[in-house]
Design an enzyme around this catalytic site. Structure first.
Site, PDB file in Angstrom:
ATOM      1  N   TYR A 147      -4.901  24.521  39.585  1.00 44.79           N
ATOM      2  CA  TYR A 147      -3.670  23.836  40.012  1.00 44.79           C
ATOM      3  C   TYR A 147      -2.999  24.976  40.765  1.00 44.79           C
ATOM      4  CZ  TYR A 147       0.857  22.519  41.205  1.00 44.79           C
ATOM      5  OH  TYR A 147       2.273  22.671  41.791  1.00 44.79           O
ATOM      6  N   LYS A 170      -2.443  26.087  44.713  1.00 41.19           N
ATOM      7  CA  LYS A 170      -1.112  26.309  45.424  1.00 41.19           C
ATOM      8  C   LYS A 170      -0.929  27.852  46.075  1.00 41.19           C
ATOM      9  CE  LYS A 170       1.854  23.576  45.929  1.00 41.19           C
ATOM     10  NZ  LYS A 170       1.919  22.495  47.147  1.00 41.19           N
ATOM     11  N   THR A 219       5.339  26.011  44.508  1.00 36.55           N
ATOM     12  CA  THR A 219       5.594  25.876  42.981  1.00 36.55           C
ATOM     13  C   THR A 219       6.082  27.138  42.501  1.00 36.55           C
ATOM     14  OG1 THR A 219       4.863  25.392  40.867  1.00 36.55           O
ATOM     15  CG2 THR A 219       3.317  25.994  42.606  1.00 36.55           C
ATOM     16  N   ASP A 220       6.731  27.197  41.490  1.00 32.98           N
ATOM     17  CA  ASP A 220       6.966  28.492  40.586  1.00 32.98           C
ATOM     18  C   ASP A 220       5.649  29.085  39.858  1.00 32.98           C
ATOM     19  OD1 ASP A 220       7.035  26.770  38.609  1.00 32.98           O
ATOM     20  OD2 ASP A 220       8.954  27.322  37.863  1.00 32.98           O
ATOM     21  N   GLU A 221       4.887  28.033  39.711  1.00 31.21           N
ATOM     22  CA  GLU A 221       3.578  28.375  38.984  1.00 31.21           C
ATOM     23  C   GLU A 221       2.675  29.541  39.771  1.00 31.21           C
ATOM     24  OE1 GLU A 221       1.400  25.381  36.977  1.00 31.21           O
ATOM     25  OE2 GLU A 221       3.207  24.070  36.668  1.00 31.21           O
TER      26      GLU A 221
HETATM   27  O1  DAU Z   1       6.648  24.454  37.418  1.00 29.55           O
HETATM   28  C1  DAU Z   1       6.431  23.667  38.497  1.00 29.55           C
HETATM   29  C2  DAU Z   1       5.486  22.675  38.223  1.00 29.55           C
HETATM   30  O2  DAU Z   1       5.730  21.908  37.256  1.00 29.55           O
HETATM   31  C3  DAU Z   1       4.684  21.887  39.547  1.00 29.55           C
HETATM   32  O3  DAU Z   1       4.341  22.973  40.267  1.00 29.55           O
HETATM   33  C4  DAU Z   1       3.760  20.895  38.840  1.00 29.55           C
HETATM   34  O4  DAU Z   1       3.158  20.373  39.911  1.00 29.55           O
HETATM   35  C5  DAU Z   1       4.206  19.992  37.870  1.00 29.55           C
HETATM   36  O5  DAU Z   1       3.046  19.312  37.330  1.00 29.55           O
HETATM   37  C6  DAU Z   1       4.859  20.854  36.561  1.00 29.55           C
HETATM   38  O6  DAU Z   1       3.841  21.521  35.646  1.00 29.55           O
HETATM   39  P1  DAU Z   1       3.893  21.605  34.230  1.00 29.55           P
HETATM   40  O7  DAU Z   1       2.534  21.905  33.783  1.00 29.55           O
HETATM   41  O8  DAU Z   1       4.848  22.759  33.911  1.00 29.55           O
HETATM   42  O9  DAU Z   1       4.422  20.117  33.950  1.00 29.55           O
HETATM   43  P2  DAU Z   1       4.088  19.157  32.828  1.00 29.55           P
HETATM   44  O10 DAU Z   1       5.243  18.083  32.983  1.00 29.55           O
HETATM   45  O11 DAU Z   1       2.692  18.719  32.696  1.00 29.55           O
HETATM   46  O12 DAU Z   1       4.287  19.836  31.387  1.00 29.55           O
HETATM   47  C7  DAU Z   1       5.660  20.408  31.312  1.00 29.55           C
HETATM   48  C8  DAU Z   1       5.514  21.162  29.983  1.00 29.55           C
HETATM   49  O13 DAU Z   1       5.164  20.585  28.737  1.00 29.55           O
HETATM   50  C9  DAU Z   1       4.127  22.291  29.892  1.00 29.55           C
HETATM   51  O14 DAU Z   1       4.605  23.533  29.226  1.00 29.55           O
HETATM   52  C10 DAU Z   1       3.232  21.436  29.170  1.00 29.55           C
HETATM   53  C11 DAU Z   1       4.007  20.817  28.208  1.00 29.55           C
HETATM   54  N1  DAU Z   1       3.301  19.259  27.897  1.00 29.55           N
HETATM   55  C12 DAU Z   1       3.051  18.471  28.896  1.00 29.55           C
HETATM   56  C13 DAU Z   1       2.389  17.302  28.703  1.00 29.55           C
HETATM   57  C14 DAU Z   1       1.924  16.400  29.696  1.00 29.55           C
HETATM   58  C15 DAU Z   1       3.476  18.834  26.713  1.00 29.55           C
HETATM   59  O15 DAU Z   1       3.636  19.519  25.699  1.00 29.55           O
HETATM   60  N2  DAU Z   1       2.739  17.371  26.365  1.00 29.55           N
HETATM   61  C16 DAU Z   1       2.129  16.778  27.260  1.00 29.55           C
HETATM   62  O16 DAU Z   1       1.594  15.856  26.967  1.00 29.55           O
END
Ligand code: DAU
Length: 318
Positions: A115, A119, A89-91
């Protein structure tokens, strides 16, 4: 679609079950392992980091050891051909400043969540196996995936399904965190290219060329739904929703929330000839349309364990 393809076998198991992994390798003699198996949701890692250490770090270690033992028993020709593709992942590069250039493969690691730390640890192990044992691994670091069939803990499916149910659309903090969105089929294509032509011991960034703030993403989903499913009558709402964006709700920020991820994916473009094709607007449209058409799939996964997770997540946040 592939259930009846004779080349396909599904075995439900745990990568920490070494005996199972070793017997599958002996039985099927694969030419490659593409290691996607991971606990992947940042919010879950904040509530329960133990599973992330166990699956992402110890699980990767077990897979590496099982693969190393398998290669030891293989013919020289099979060893020569074998690849272990570790999907990361880019994280691992941590949060980038607004004016920082996108992360190249040479960027230092700076993970901020349990997380991303898990990774990063796994990436280090894979790299160490290449150096120490000459193990034939390649690492890819991708940006945020989206597309059909994504589990609704992630932002895009969560917002789509909440909107359809007339529920609040939770945006963390000020909604200005930036992610780079990669359409899932673009990612799969990139992995096939890396598997075919990537160099052992190398890392390749896979990005979507699509940096957006979370608020932009949520608004794009709302506008797409306004068009594809206008004026829905939602149970317990007194009047139809005229604009899905009226459901946007700012909620408490995620602890340690990385501000921006951005990837420089010029290495895979220049060396292996891959670049993303999907444009974000059309990718979102296909994704939202897919969720609109898949009531049964959605109903199936929204029960059971997922419901428990949502209660835990929103219970605490409320
Ligand atoms: O960057 C790659 C990564 O992308 C992967 O390595 C991870 O496995 C994957 O879960 C994802 O991580 P994020 O934390 O960026 O994804 P997420 O969909 O949870 O959240 C995207 C963005 O949206 C993040 O800035 C948090 C925000 N968010 C997320 C949720 C679930 C919200 O604002 N509201 C929410 O309810």
């Amino acid at each position: 679609a592939i259930a009846k393809d004779p080349r396909y076998v599904f075995v439900r198991g745990d990568i920490n079950d070494r005996a199972l992994v070793e017997s599958l390798l002996r039985q099927h003699k694969p030419r490659a392992i593409v290691h996607f198996a991971a606990e992947s949701h940042v919010d879950r890692s904040i509530y329960g980091p133990g599973d992330f250490v166990q699956t992402n770090i110890v699980g990767t270690f077990n897979l590496l050891e099982a693969a190393r033992a398998y290669l030891g028993e293989s013919t020289a020709a099979a060893r020569e051909q074998f690849r272990f593709l570790h999907v990361s992942t880019d994280e691992v590069y941590g949060s980038l400043a607004a004016d920082s250039p996108p992360a190249t493969e040479a960027f230092p690691y700076a993970p901020s969540s349990p997380y991303s730390a898990s990774k990063a640890a796994a990436d280090h192990l894979v790299r160490a196996y290449c150096c120490t044992y000459g193990f034939p691994a390649i690492i890819t670091n991708c940006s945020n995936n989206y597309g059909p069939r994504q589990f609704p803990e992630k932002l895009i499916p969560l917002v789509t399904l909440n909107a359809l149910a007339g529920k609040p659309l939770p945006v963390y903090g000020d909604g200005l965190n930036i992610r780079d969105w990669l359409y899932v089929t673009d990612h799969c294509e990139a992995l096939r290219v890396v598997l075919a032509r990537g160099r052992i011991g190398e890392t390749y960034n896979i990005g979507g060329n699509s940096e957006k703030t979370n608020l932009d993403v949520v608004k794009t989903i709302c506008a797409t739904l306004d068009e594809l499913r206008p004026n829905p009558l939602i149970p317990h709402h007194s009047s139809p929703i005229t604009h899905y964006s009226s459901l946007i709700t700012f909620v408490k920020d995620r602890p340690g929330h990385d501000r921006r991820y951005a990837l420089d994916a010029s290495k895979i473009r220049d060396q292996l000839g891959w670049q993303p094709h999907a444009r974000f607007e059309s990718g979102i449209r296909e994704t939202v349309a897919w969720y609109l058409a898949q009531g049964d799939w959605v109903a199936g996964i929204m029960s059971g364990e997922y419901r428990k997770w949502v209660e835990k997540q929103y219970g605490v946040r409320d």
